[in-house]
Design a protein around this motif. Structure first.
Motif, PDB file in Angstrom:
ATOM      1  N   LEU A  49      40.924 -12.182  86.788  1.00 13.37           N
ATOM      2  CA  LEU A  49      40.236 -13.079  87.713  1.00 13.37           C
ATOM      3  C   LEU A  49      40.141 -14.484  87.146  1.00 13.37           C
ATOM      4  CD1 LEU A  49      38.557 -13.247  90.394  1.00 13.37           C
ATOM      5  CD2 LEU A  49      36.532 -12.831  88.970  1.00 13.37           C
ATOM      6  N   LEU A  50      40.571 -15.467  87.933  1.00  8.84           N
ATOM      7  CA  LEU A  50      40.318 -16.882  87.656  1.00  8.84           C
ATOM      8  C   LEU A  50      39.334 -17.362  88.712  1.00  8.84           C
ATOM      9  CD1 LEU A  50      43.811 -18.451  86.808  1.00  8.84           C
ATOM     10  CD2 LEU A  50      42.032 -17.672  85.237  1.00  8.84           C
ATOM     11  N   ASP A  51      38.050 -17.289  88.378  1.00  7.40           N
ATOM     12  CA  ASP A  51      37.006 -17.620  89.350  1.00  7.40           C
ATOM     13  C   ASP A  51      36.708 -19.115  89.281  1.00  7.40           C
ATOM     14  OD1 ASP A  51      35.010 -17.613  91.176  1.00  7.40           O
ATOM     15  OD2 ASP A  51      33.768 -16.116  90.182  1.00  7.40           O
ATOM     16  N   THR A  52      37.585 -19.912  89.870  1.00  6.41           N
ATOM     17  CA  THR A  52      37.507 -21.373  89.771  1.00  6.41           C
ATOM     18  C   THR A  52      36.621 -22.006  90.840  1.00  6.41           C
ATOM     19  OG1 THR A  52      39.488 -21.595  91.162  1.00  6.41           O
ATOM     20  CG2 THR A  52      39.828 -21.471  88.785  1.00  6.41           C
ATOM     21  N   THR A  53      36.046 -21.211  91.725  1.00  7.26           N
ATOM     22  CA  THR A  53      35.353 -21.754  92.900  1.00  7.26           C
ATOM     23  C   THR A  53      34.180 -22.651  92.539  1.00  7.26           C
ATOM     24  OG1 THR A  53      36.026 -19.833  94.210  1.00  7.26           O
ATOM     25  CG2 THR A  53      34.207 -21.151  95.057  1.00  7.26           C
ATOM     26  N   GLN A  54      33.293 -22.195  91.662  1.00 10.71           N
ATOM     27  CA  GLN A  54      32.111 -22.989  91.322  1.00 10.71           C
ATOM     28  C   GLN A  54      32.505 -24.299  90.644  1.00 10.71           C
ATOM     29  OE1 GLN A  54      28.899 -22.543  92.153  1.00 10.71           O
ATOM     30  NE2 GLN A  54      28.439 -24.509  91.166  1.00 10.71           N
ATOM     31  N   ALA A  55      33.444 -24.233  89.724  1.00 13.87           N
ATOM     32  CA  ALA A  55      33.873 -25.451  89.027  1.00 13.87           C
ATOM     33  C   ALA A  55      34.440 -26.478  90.000  1.00 13.87           C
ATOM     34  CB  ALA A  55      34.909 -25.094  87.955  1.00 13.87           C
ATOM     35  N   MET A  56      35.236 -26.017  90.957  1.00 10.96           N
ATOM     36  CA  MET A  56      35.858 -26.958  91.899  1.00 10.96           C
ATOM     37  C   MET A  56      34.876 -27.428  92.961  1.00 10.96           C
ATOM     38  SD  MET A  56      38.517 -27.062  90.221  1.00 10.96           S
ATOM     39  CE  MET A  56      39.466 -28.271  91.148  1.00 10.96           C
ATOM     40  N   LEU A  57      33.874 -26.613  93.264  1.00  9.49           N
ATOM     41  CA  LEU A  57      32.823 -27.059  94.171  1.00  9.49           C
ATOM     42  C   LEU A  57      32.139 -28.300  93.617  1.00  9.49           C
ATOM     43  CD1 LEU A  57      31.063 -26.400  96.734  1.00  9.49           C
ATOM     44  CD2 LEU A  57      29.568 -25.120  95.176  1.00  9.49           C
ATOM     45  N   GLN A  58      32.076 -28.407  92.300  1.00  6.95           N
ATOM     46  CA  GLN A  58      31.405 -29.522  91.645  1.00  6.95           C
ATOM     47  C   GLN A  58      32.305 -30.745  91.473  1.00  6.95           C
ATOM     48  OE1 GLN A  58      29.129 -26.248  88.893  1.00  6.95           O
ATOM     49  NE2 GLN A  58      29.238 -28.294  88.021  1.00  6.95           N
ATOM     50  N   ARG A  59      33.512 -30.747  92.070  1.00  6.58           N
ATOM     51  CA  ARG A  59      34.431 -31.864  91.900  1.00  6.58           C
ATOM     52  C   ARG A  59      34.804 -32.546  93.220  1.00  6.58           C
ATOM     53  NH1 ARG A  59      36.671 -33.007  87.087  1.00  6.58           N
ATOM     54  NH2 ARG A  59      36.837 -35.016  88.181  1.00  6.58           N
ATOM     55  N   PRO A  60      33.834 -33.132  93.922  1.00  9.11           N
ATOM     56  CA  PRO A  60      34.143 -33.841  95.161  1.00  9.11           C
ATOM     57  C   PRO A  60      34.945 -35.113  94.925  1.00  9.11           C
ATOM     58  CG  PRO A  60      31.900 -34.306  94.486  1.00  9.11           C
ATOM     59  CD  PRO A  60      32.409 -33.228  93.556  1.00  9.11           C
ATOM     60  N   ASP A  61      35.063 -35.510  93.668  1.00  3.99           N
ATOM     61  CA  ASP A  61      35.766 -36.753  93.320  1.00  3.99           C
ATOM     62  C   ASP A  61      37.249 -36.542  93.057  1.00  3.99           C
ATOM     63  OD1 ASP A  61      34.968 -35.182  91.093  1.00  3.99           O
ATOM     64  OD2 ASP A  61      35.368 -36.860  89.751  1.00  3.99           O
ATOM     65  N   GLY A  62      37.736 -35.312  93.145  1.00  4.98           N
ATOM     66  CA  GLY A  62      39.083 -35.026  92.677  1.00  4.98           C
ATOM     67  C   GLY A  62      40.184 -35.014  93.716  1.00  4.98           C
ATOM     68  N   HIS A  63      39.876 -35.371  94.964  1.00  2.00           N
ATOM     69  CA  HIS A  63      40.873 -35.296  96.037  1.00  2.00           C
ATOM     70  C   HIS A  63      41.567 -36.645  96.263  1.00  2.00           C
ATOM     71  CE1 HIS A  63      39.289 -31.351  97.125  1.00  2.00           C
ATOM     72  NE2 HIS A  63      38.077 -31.868  97.110  1.00  2.00           N
ATOM     73  N   PRO A  64      42.765 -36.620  96.854  1.00  2.00           N
ATOM     74  CA  PRO A  64      43.458 -37.875  97.130  1.00  2.00           C
ATOM     75  C   PRO A  64      42.734 -38.784  98.120  1.00  2.00           C
ATOM     76  CG  PRO A  64      45.003 -36.045  97.153  1.00  2.00           C
ATOM     77  CD  PRO A  64      43.629 -35.445  97.084  1.00  2.00           C
ATOM     78  N   ASN A  65      41.983 -38.196  99.069  1.00  2.00           N
ATOM     79  CA  ASN A  65      41.364 -38.975 100.135  1.00  2.00           C
ATOM     80  C   ASN A  65      42.437 -39.824 100.815  1.00  2.00           C
ATOM     81  OD1 ASN A  65      39.098 -39.621 101.703  1.00  2.00           O
ATOM     82  ND2 ASN A  65      38.673 -41.459 100.523  1.00  2.00           N
ATOM     83  N   LYS A  66      42.328 -41.136 100.815  1.00  2.00           N
ATOM     84  CA  LYS A  66      43.326 -41.986 101.486  1.00  2.00           C
ATOM     85  C   LYS A  66      44.424 -42.459 100.538  1.00  2.00           C
ATOM     86  CE  LYS A  66      40.787 -46.339 100.828  1.00  2.00           C
ATOM     87  NZ  LYS A  66      40.197 -47.514 101.524  1.00  2.00           N
ATOM     88  N   TYR A  67      44.339 -42.077  99.256  1.00  2.52           N
ATOM     89  CA  TYR A  67      45.299 -42.576  98.274  1.00  2.52           C
ATOM     90  C   TYR A  67      46.473 -41.628  98.112  1.00  2.52           C
ATOM     91  CZ  TYR A  67      41.419 -45.674  97.410  1.00  2.52           C
ATOM     92  OH  TYR A  67      40.398 -46.586  97.576  1.00  2.52           O
TER      93      TYR A  67
END
Length: 437
Positions: free
Chosen positions: A370-388
């Motif tokens: 199991l790679l339970d990455t959900t909680q860690a990634m929930l805490q990263r709202p800054d990591g998406h491309p958005n408009k870039y």
């Protein structure tokens, strides 16, 4: 029969405020989001890949392998010396040494994930590492990973987030070696890469539902999902692979018609007469159950199956076409957000089906991890491309992407999780000393 959809406007979505919309409305909104983001991105990837000239890129950029890491791996850690702890619960802490590659040193960063190339003004989102509460999580060492994988093969099966994961791995491994394209087809959704010095192969298989599925109409608004049938695009080849990493989630929030035994058993977001309305919960559970059944029946003997759990998106202030964005520049602390709503439901179903399959697999001599990455990634709202992010065409931007992940970015931490899990689980005993090429 008439297909009807009603998509209400989401007025706000502050992740730390109380949930004000019903779960049904929330899922409807995100269904619209997924239809656009994942379908359009997938349909454009192959045309972009055909434009990417690796040889020309390497001529323009000076690429050197990082020999400094070899000294760190001359004595390979024994599995008994690796401390066991819950590496998936913790906090993001500053890491000034990151990133470990850039958009000018890795050719596998695609335009819609190339946040720095297309003007993202901040860079701090690349400079964090995950710190478990009870121990340390070592930064990914590409030499060590390749040594553990020597003579092995690994397949990434699922949606575009799984492909995002493999692209991150290629960039991280580039510090040790560049792979050779050994794909059987030109179709981008089914790529194979080989690391010749280690006889290690990585492959990606596009299967967003994990089971057989087909598009009903040309606009991609409705999908037939056959919950009890293997998706032979990957199950027919899976016996070749020692490790299979599966993932899935976002695509199950869109309109679907569910089939079992070649008959319609229900549909999601439709108004068909005499057809039972079923939510994605039923389909999600059965799709994972069928995919695990496929691996256990046609997979490689003594193979390893790895579930990489759901990675939440982070739209705020609306949906993708109504002002929704992800403009935060720092991670959340664990007490600033929590897993709830459909994110919690997706994660719960994944864990339930994983535990169920793990018991059966153990009896057959197969290993589940199991790679339970959900909680860690929930805490990263800054990591998406958005408009870039851009399409390959000049000056063509994409709508705000708060689903996929920038490269470099938080998704690189999945390699840290993967390598540590392999070491802790003792998948392969390693020699105490190794001369690296």
């Amino acid at each position: 029969m008439k297909f009807l959809l009603h998509f209400p406007l989401l007025k706000g979505n502050n992740i730390r405020s109380k949930q004000t919309l019903s779960s049904k409305v929330t899922i409807l909104v995100f269904s619209t989001l997924v239809v656009f983001m994942l379908t359009t991105i997938s349909s454009s990837l192959f045309s972009y890949h055909s434009l990417l000239k690796i040889n020309e890129y390497n001529k323009e950029v000076s690429i050197e392998f990082d020999d400094s890491l070899k000294n760190e791996t001359e004595i390979m850690p024994s599995t008994t010396s690796v401390k066991k702890c819950d590496i998936f619960s913790g906090e993001w802490v500053p890491n000034p040494e990151a990133p470990y590659y850039t958009n000018t040193t890795c050719w596998e960063i695609h335009e819609h994930q190339n946040c720095m190339k297309f003007g993202r003004p901040d860079s701090e989102f690349m400079k964090w590492r995950w710190k478990p509460n009870e121990c340390e999580l070592p930064i990914f060492n590409p030499f060590q990973f390749l040594e553990i994988m020597r003579g092995k093969s690994m397949a990434f099966v699922g949606d575009s987030i799984g492909r995002n994961h493999m692209q991150s791995m290629i960039c991280l491994l580039s510090r040790a070696e560049w792979p050779v394209d050994v794909s059987y087809t030109d179709e981008f959704s089914f790529k194979r890469w080989q690391y010749s010095n280690y006889n290690f192969t990585m492959a990606t298989f596009w299967s967003p539902y994990l089971v057989r599925a087909e598009q009903v109409d040309s606009k991609g608004g409705l999908i037939n999902v056959y919950l009890d049938e293997f998706d032979e695009k990957w199950t027919a080849q899976i016996k070749e692979f020692d490790y299979v990493i599966i993932n899935g989630g976002q695509w199950f929030l869109r309109p679907m018609v569910f089939y079992e035994n070649q008959k319609i058993v229900g549909c999601q977001y439709c108004s068909w007469e005499n057809v039972t309305h079923l939510t994605w919960h039923n389909g999600y559970k059965k799709a994972f159950r069928t995919s695990y059944k496929a691996i256990m029946s046609v997979g490689k003997p003594k193979g390893v199956t790895i579930l990489r759990t759901y990675a939440p998106s982070h739209f705020e202030n609306g949906v993708w076409d109504k002002g929704g964005n992800c403009v935060r520049t720092k991670p959340f602390k664990s007490n600033e957000t929590r897993l709830e709503g459909y994110n919690l439901e997706l994660h719960t179903i994944q864990l339930e089906e994983f535990k169920r399959a793990e018991k059966e697999a153990t009896k057959k001599g197969l290993k589940f991890m199991l790679l339970d990455t959900t909680q860690a990634m929930l805490q990263r709202p800054d990591g998406h491309p958005n408009k870039y992010g851009h399409w390959p065409q000049k000056n063509v931007t994409i709508s705000n992407d708060c689903v996929h992940w920038c490269l470099p970015g938080p998704i690189d931490t999945w390699a840290d999780f993967l390598l540590q899990t392999l070491k802790v689980e003792g998948v392969r005993s390693t020699p105490e000393k190794k001369d690296f090429i």
